[in-house]
Design an enzyme around this catalytic site. Structure first.
Site, short mmCIF file in Angstrom:
data_model
loop_
_atom_site.label_atom_id
_atom_site.label_comp_id
_atom_site.label_asym_id
_atom_site.label_seq_id
_atom_site.Cartn_x
_atom_site.Cartn_y
_atom_site.Cartn_z
N ASN A 9 0.88 -1.17 0.00
CA ASN A 9 0.00 0.00 0.00
C ASN A 9 0.92 1.22 0.00
O ASN A 9 1.49 1.57 1.02
CB ASN A 9 -0.88 -0.05 1.27
CG ASN A 9 -1.72 1.19 1.43
OD1 ASN A 9 -1.80 2.03 0.53
ND2 ASN A 9 -2.37 1.31 2.58
N LYS A 11 0.23 4.25 -0.31
CA LYS A 11 -0.42 5.44 0.29
C LYS A 11 -0.13 6.66 -0.59
O LYS A 11 -0.04 6.52 -1.81
CB LYS A 11 0.03 5.62 1.74
CG LYS A 11 -0.18 4.33 2.57
CD LYS A 11 -0.03 4.52 4.04
CE LYS A 11 -0.27 3.19 4.74
NZ LYS A 11 -0.20 3.28 6.19
N HIS A 96 -9.55 1.02 4.87
CA HIS A 96 -8.29 1.24 5.57
C HIS A 96 -8.53 2.18 6.74
O HIS A 96 -9.33 3.11 6.63
CB HIS A 96 -7.24 1.83 4.61
CG HIS A 96 -5.88 1.81 5.21
ND1 HIS A 96 -5.47 2.76 6.11
CD2 HIS A 96 -4.84 0.95 5.06
CE1 HIS A 96 -4.24 2.49 6.49
NE2 HIS A 96 -3.83 1.39 5.87
N GLU A 98 -6.96 4.61 7.85
CA GLU A 98 -6.76 6.04 7.53
C GLU A 98 -7.98 6.63 6.84
O GLU A 98 -8.33 7.79 7.03
CB GLU A 98 -5.48 6.21 6.68
CG GLU A 98 -4.24 5.98 7.52
CD GLU A 98 -3.03 5.46 6.77
OE1 GLU A 98 -3.01 5.52 5.52
OE2 GLU A 98 -2.10 4.96 7.43
N GLU A 168 -5.39 -4.94 10.53
CA GLU A 168 -4.38 -3.92 10.77
C GLU A 168 -4.68 -3.17 12.06
O GLU A 168 -5.51 -2.25 12.07
CB GLU A 168 -4.37 -2.91 9.61
CG GLU A 168 -4.05 -3.55 8.27
CD GLU A 168 -3.47 -2.52 7.30
OE1 GLU A 168 -2.36 -2.76 6.82
OE2 GLU A 168 -4.12 -1.49 7.06
N GLY A 174 2.42 2.34 10.86
CA GLY A 174 3.36 3.45 10.71
C GLY A 174 4.03 3.87 12.01
O GLY A 174 4.70 4.90 12.07
N SER A 213 3.40 -1.99 10.46
CA SER A 213 4.85 -2.05 10.68
C SER A 213 5.44 -3.43 10.39
O SER A 213 6.36 -3.89 11.07
CB SER A 213 5.20 -1.59 12.10
OG SER A 213 4.81 -0.24 12.28
P1 PGA Z 1 2.78 0.35 7.69
O1 PGA Z 1 1.33 0.51 7.03
O2 PGA Z 1 3.35 -0.94 7.15
O3 PGA Z 1 3.55 1.55 7.25
O4 PGA Z 1 2.58 0.29 9.17
C1 PGA Z 1 0.50 -0.59 6.81
C2 PGA Z 1 -0.82 -0.13 6.23
O5 PGA Z 1 -1.36 0.87 6.71
O6 PGA Z 1 -1.37 -0.72 5.27
#
Ligand code: PGA
Length: 252
Positions: A9, A11, A96, A98, A168, A174, A213
């Protein structure tokens, strides 16, 4: 045998030329990783067409990070599922954290997006997960169950066969904090049990990815768990070496 999936992803990262270069490098190194691993990249909308061109002869598949709730029309700024499907996307990330957190996406929104995805032959990667407060209060099972019941339970059996779930935990996205392999297994098994309540034996076929992460140093341990079928990768998906190394984390 469930599919093994490593999905990137991206982003809101990379300019078009950088995205193309990243895709080229992933494609170039892809043969270092077992063919059994399905790699997916999800670039920003703006470079899906260019990345699709780069990956046209590749086994690396393409996804989008979101789609609109409506099929077409006067919805300024939105991108329809039919548009991303026409560019060669096979997958779309929906729900997601976010999107839920910053753009107010609710189960109602997501039911519409799921319908659009299926109407256009896309496989949704549907994300669920609790935030830190919910985890600390021991509510993570209930939160994931609700996010599944309110959206996934509305699917037909046929649609459910074309679904990927990503667990997640918001506190791990992140942040550098990862769920332990045991924490991931515990909730993945629980999610599969919830899915089985509605879809029976088909739940055993649904890939459930871990996200948050995930990196080369922890992927192997997490992917070794029975109910973990791969990862949805954010930060580490922007570095070719890390992304491929995560794919090498599969040993089962
Ligand atoms: P990250 O994000 O690996 O940077 O923690 C994962 C995601 O949000 O899909």
């Amino acid at each position: 045998m469930r599919k093994k999936i490593v999905a990137g992803n991206w982003k809101m990262n990379t300019l078009p030329a950088e995205g193309v270069e990243l895709a080229q490098n992933i494609e170039a190194g892809r043969n270092e990783v077992c063919e059994c691993v399905n790699f997916i990249v999800c670039p920003p909308f703006t470079h899906i067409a260019m990345v699709a061109q780069t990956l046209k002869d590749s086994t690396v598949e393409l996804g989008a990070q979101d789609c609109a709730t409506e099929a077409k029309g006067a919805y300024t700024g939105e991108v329809a599922a039919s548009m991303i499907a026409a560019l060669g996307c096979k997958y779309v990330i929906l729900g997601h954290s976010e999107r839920r957190q910053y753009y107010g996406e609710t189960s109602e929104t997501l039911n519409k997006k799921m319908a659009q995805a299926y109407a256009n032959g896309l496989t949704p990667i549907y994300c669920v997960g609790e935030n830190l407060e919910e985890r600390d209060a021991g509510n993570h099972f209930a939160v994931c169950k609700q996010q599944i019941e309110e959206v996934v339970f509305n699917l037909t059996e046929e649609q459910f066969k074309n679904l990927v779930i990503a667990y997640e935990p918001v506190w791990a996205i992140g942040t550098g904090k990862t769920a332990t392999a045991d924490q991931a297994q515990e909730i993945h098994a629980y999610i599969r049990q919830v899915l089985a309540e509605k879809f029976g034996a088909a739940a055993a076929e649904c890939p459930i990815l871990y996200g948050g992460s995930c990196k080369p140093s922890n992927a192997a341990e997490i992917f070794a768990k029975e109910d973990v079928d791969g990862g949805l990768i954010g930060g580490a998906a922007l570095k070719t070496e890390d992304f491929l190394a995560i794919g090498k984390g599969f040993s089962k």
